[in-house]
Motif scaffolding. Structure first.
Motif, mmCIF file in Angstrom:
data_model
loop_
_atom_site.group_PDB
_atom_site.id
_atom_site.type_symbol
_atom_site.label_atom_id
_atom_site.label_comp_id
_atom_site.label_asym_id
_atom_site.label_seq_id
_atom_site.Cartn_x
_atom_site.Cartn_y
_atom_site.Cartn_z
ATOM 1 N N MET A 1 0.166 -0.507 -20.375
ATOM 2 C CA MET A 1 1.596 -0.455 -20.086
ATOM 3 C C MET A 1 1.829 0.372 -18.833
ATOM 4 S SD MET A 1 4.559 1.490 -22.208
ATOM 5 C CE MET A 1 3.789 3.025 -21.736
ATOM 6 N N ARG A 2 2.455 -0.217 -17.827
ATOM 7 C CA ARG A 2 2.787 0.511 -16.606
ATOM 8 C C ARG A 2 4.220 0.160 -16.205
ATOM 9 N NH1 ARG A 2 -1.654 0.600 -12.016
ATOM 10 N NH2 ARG A 2 -0.519 2.502 -11.570
ATOM 11 N N ALA A 3 4.987 1.166 -15.877
ATOM 12 C CA ALA A 3 6.335 0.932 -15.365
ATOM 13 C C ALA A 3 6.272 0.906 -13.846
ATOM 14 C CB ALA A 3 7.293 2.026 -15.839
ATOM 15 N N GLY A 4 7.057 0.032 -13.243
ATOM 16 C CA GLY A 4 6.931 -0.187 -11.810
ATOM 17 C C GLY A 4 7.532 0.920 -10.965
ATOM 18 N N PRO A 5 6.754 1.543 -10.068
ATOM 19 C CA PRO A 5 7.303 2.488 -9.094
ATOM 20 C C PRO A 5 7.911 1.711 -7.944
ATOM 21 C CG PRO A 5 4.937 2.298 -8.817
ATOM 22 C CD PRO A 5 5.305 1.412 -9.981
ATOM 23 N N LEU A 6 8.158 2.366 -6.820
ATOM 24 C CA LEU A 6 8.773 1.680 -5.684
ATOM 25 C C LEU A 6 7.897 0.571 -5.123
ATOM 26 C CD1 LEU A 6 10.614 4.492 -3.685
ATOM 27 C CD2 LEU A 6 11.582 2.711 -5.147
ATOM 28 N N SER A 7 6.603 0.597 -5.402
ATOM 29 C CA SER A 7 5.737 -0.487 -4.933
ATOM 30 C C SER A 7 6.150 -1.828 -5.525
ATOM 31 C CB SER A 7 4.278 -0.188 -5.291
ATOM 32 O OG SER A 7 4.126 -0.065 -6.694
ATOM 33 N N GLY A 8 6.821 -1.798 -6.673
ATOM 34 C CA GLY A 8 7.278 -3.034 -7.296
ATOM 35 C C GLY A 8 8.744 -3.323 -7.079
ATOM 36 N N ASP A 9 9.442 -2.468 -6.333
ATOM 37 C CA ASP A 9 10.866 -2.675 -6.085
ATOM 38 C C ASP A 9 11.053 -3.900 -5.184
ATOM 39 O OD1 ASP A 9 13.477 -2.199 -4.435
ATOM 40 O OD2 ASP A 9 13.634 -0.818 -6.132
ATOM 41 N N ALA A 10 11.997 -4.751 -5.559
ATOM 42 C CA ALA A 10 12.212 -6.002 -4.815
ATOM 43 C C ALA A 10 12.546 -5.746 -3.352
ATOM 44 C CB ALA A 10 13.326 -6.811 -5.483
ATOM 45 N N ARG A 11 13.283 -4.672 -3.055
ATOM 46 C CA ARG A 11 13.665 -4.376 -1.674
ATOM 47 C C ARG A 11 12.453 -3.983 -0.831
ATOM 48 N NH1 ARG A 11 18.022 -0.097 -3.666
ATOM 49 N NH2 ARG A 11 16.357 0.075 -5.223
ATOM 50 N N VAL A 12 11.539 -3.250 -1.452
ATOM 51 C CA VAL A 12 10.334 -2.833 -0.739
ATOM 52 C C VAL A 12 9.430 -4.031 -0.490
ATOM 53 C CG1 VAL A 12 8.267 -1.387 -0.888
ATOM 54 C CG2 VAL A 12 10.470 -0.486 -1.663
ATOM 55 N N LYS A 13 9.266 -4.880 -1.493
ATOM 56 C CA LYS A 13 8.412 -6.055 -1.342
ATOM 57 C C LYS A 13 8.978 -7.020 -0.310
ATOM 58 C CE LYS A 13 8.242 -7.085 -5.782
ATOM 59 N NZ LYS A 13 7.830 -7.785 -7.021
ATOM 60 N N GLU A 14 10.268 -7.214 -0.327
ATOM 61 C CA GLU A 14 10.867 -8.137 0.635
ATOM 62 C C GLU A 14 10.749 -7.607 2.061
ATOM 63 O OE1 GLU A 14 12.289 -11.225 2.468
ATOM 64 O OE2 GLU A 14 11.768 -11.182 0.340
ATOM 65 N N ALA A 15 10.879 -6.307 2.244
ATOM 66 C CA ALA A 15 10.711 -5.725 3.577
ATOM 67 C C ALA A 15 9.302 -5.968 4.097
ATOM 68 C CB ALA A 15 11.013 -4.226 3.534
ATOM 69 N N ALA A 16 8.300 -5.836 3.213
ATOM 70 C CA ALA A 16 6.915 -6.070 3.619
ATOM 71 C C ALA A 16 6.697 -7.536 3.986
ATOM 72 C CB ALA A 16 5.966 -5.659 2.491
ATOM 73 N N VAL A 17 7.229 -8.437 3.188
ATOM 74 C CA VAL A 17 7.073 -9.875 3.453
ATOM 75 C C VAL A 17 7.750 -10.256 4.768
ATOM 76 C CG1 VAL A 17 7.702 -12.184 2.643
ATOM 77 C CG2 VAL A 17 6.802 -10.493 1.024
ATOM 78 N N ALA A 18 8.946 -9.746 4.987
ATOM 79 C CA ALA A 18 9.678 -10.064 6.219
ATOM 80 C C ALA A 18 8.919 -9.560 7.447
ATOM 81 C CB ALA A 18 11.076 -9.448 6.164
ATOM 82 N N ALA A 19 8.281 -8.388 7.325
ATOM 83 C CA ALA A 19 7.525 -7.849 8.456
ATOM 84 C C ALA A 19 6.309 -8.720 8.766
ATOM 85 C CB ALA A 19 7.092 -6.416 8.148
ATOM 86 N N ILE A 20 5.653 -9.223 7.739
ATOM 87 C CA ILE A 20 4.507 -10.105 7.957
ATOM 88 C C ILE A 20 4.953 -11.389 8.657
ATOM 89 C CG2 ILE A 20 2.827 -11.578 6.791
ATOM 90 C CD1 ILE A 20 2.383 -9.381 4.784
ATOM 91 N N ARG A 21 6.054 -11.934 8.198
ATOM 92 C CA ARG A 21 6.553 -13.166 8.820
ATOM 93 C C ARG A 21 6.896 -12.950 10.294
ATOM 94 N NH1 ARG A 21 10.003 -14.066 3.827
ATOM 95 N NH2 ARG A 21 8.845 -15.552 2.543
ATOM 96 N N ARG A 22 7.416 -11.783 10.613
ATOM 97 C CA ARG A 22 7.886 -11.527 11.971
ATOM 98 C C ARG A 22 6.781 -11.006 12.886
ATOM 99 N NH1 ARG A 22 10.635 -6.964 14.339
ATOM 100 N NH2 ARG A 22 10.544 -5.900 12.325
ATOM 101 N N LEU A 23 5.867 -10.166 12.320
ATOM 102 C CA LEU A 23 4.909 -9.460 13.166
ATOM 103 C C LEU A 23 3.454 -9.754 12.834
ATOM 104 C CD1 LEU A 23 6.768 -6.028 13.075
ATOM 105 C CD2 LEU A 23 6.660 -7.587 15.037
ATOM 106 N N GLY A 24 3.202 -10.515 11.767
ATOM 107 C CA GLY A 24 1.837 -10.794 11.379
ATOM 108 C C GLY A 24 1.274 -9.744 10.444
#
Length: 354
Positions: A1-24
């Protein structure tokens, strides 16, 4: 059982995905060659504002942030470090060629004896962590807890002309009214000359940073080997850290909830008979002793559905193995109850509780 820290926050994940799309996925070079991005500079500026420091240098890992401190040292210098500081600070001293002396954890009398015995003409640096994560039963939680005795360190640093470096891996984002760490919580931010942080704890991703005077950070950018010869932090991690930082600033209730949860669980573990003194620190060290007993308890907890960390030598002194419990702001009361119940059942089966 693990509760999600900020690594699982939707805003953090979306920021990472958007950066990959824009900058590789990466820049393929160090910050000094072809790896520095406007995103890195934005993160550095925002971190400097958050930490209240003149300048910040972002690194590819928290380990590398502490290793960069070695560039400030030379063969004639002396570093006096808390016995429980992280391995990367020890490696930084070795890399810089300075002499390393270790003082007993949070023991200001011992620290003063080492400072007084040193060459008064040598450069002196005191290194400590803001909040220790492996202190277990070697620390007096009833006084300063597993937080460094910064008032004592600051007083001795002034007396003996020493610089202070604080590793805020575990306290940045958590302690202090604004979340800047142990120095803010003590009201002694000006006593810390250089502050390092990692993004892998409160900020939910990978990376690190060194914060301090502008001339120091500028020097490190061009002389710290862990900066000059390492590929730049990936766009995804930089964007994730920036998004997490905004959440840390905008949602202080997360820190309050986390500390309440930690106080509750540590109290329940103490009530079960574990050598834990109740504290509101979210990293709870449960002393076990021998390595095999620690592994046994870890396995029993895992079978109960609770994931913890088994800390053995060299992470802790030999014979002082412990289980480290890391809480997050998203752990619910029901989950805390389940963790306590798991420790009760696992401790009995492992022969630690009667």
């Amino acid at each position: 059982m693990r509760a999600g820290p900020l690594s699982g926050d939707a805003r953090v994940k979306e920021a990472a995905v958007a950066a990959i799309r824009r900058l590789g996925a990466g820049s393929g070079g160090s910050r000094l060659t072809n790896g520095s991005l406007a995103l890195h500079e934005e993160l550095e500026a925002r971190l400097a504002e958050f930490l209240g420091r003149p300048a910040v240098m972002v690194t590819s890992a928290g380990y590398l942030a502490n290793l960069a401190v070695g560039a400030l040292l030379g063969p004639g210098d002396v570093v006096i470090g808390d016995r429980l500081v992280h391995a990367c600070l020890i490696d930084a001293v070795r890399l810089g060629g300075a002499r390393l002396r270790r003082y007993r954890h949070n023991d200001m009398d011992h620290l003063e004896r080492l400072l007084a015995a040193g060459d008064p003409d040598a450069g002196r640096m005191i290194v400590t962590e803001g909040m220790f994560s492996t202190s277990g039963n070697v620390c007096d939680f009833s006084t300063s807890g597993n937080v460094c005795d910064l008032p004592g360190i600051a007083k001795l640093a002034r007396t003996y002309g020493a610089r202070v470096v604080m590793d805020s891996a575990h306290d940045a984002g958590l302690l202090g009214d604004a979340g800047r760490g142990a120095a803010e919580a003590h009201g002694l931010e000006e006593a810390v000359d250089v502050q390092t942080i990692t993004f892998s704890k409160s900020f939910g991703t990978i990376g690190g940073a060194v914060a301090g005077p502008e001339e120091i950070i500028l020097y490190l950018r061009h002389h710290a080997r862990s900066m000059v010869f390492t590929a730049a932090l990936s766009p995804a991690c930089a964007a994730a850290a920036l998004a997490a930082l905004e959440i840390v600033v905008a949602e202080p209730e997360r820190r309050r909830r986390l500390r309440t949860a930690a106080g509750r669980l540590s109290g329940e573990l103490a009530g079960l008979g574990y050598a834990v003194v109740p504290s509101d620190r979210p990293v709870i060290a449960v002393p076990v002793g021998e390595d095999l007993r620690c592994f046994r308890l870890w396995r029993e907890l895992f079978d109960e559905g609770v994931f913890t960390t088994a800390m053995i030598s060299p992470g802790v002194p030999p014979g002082q193995a412990l289980i480290r419990v890391s809480l997050t702001a998203t752990h619910t009361d029901a989950q805390l109850d389940r963790i306590a119940a798991a420790f009760a059942a696992a401790g009995r089966r492992a022969g630690l509780l009667h």
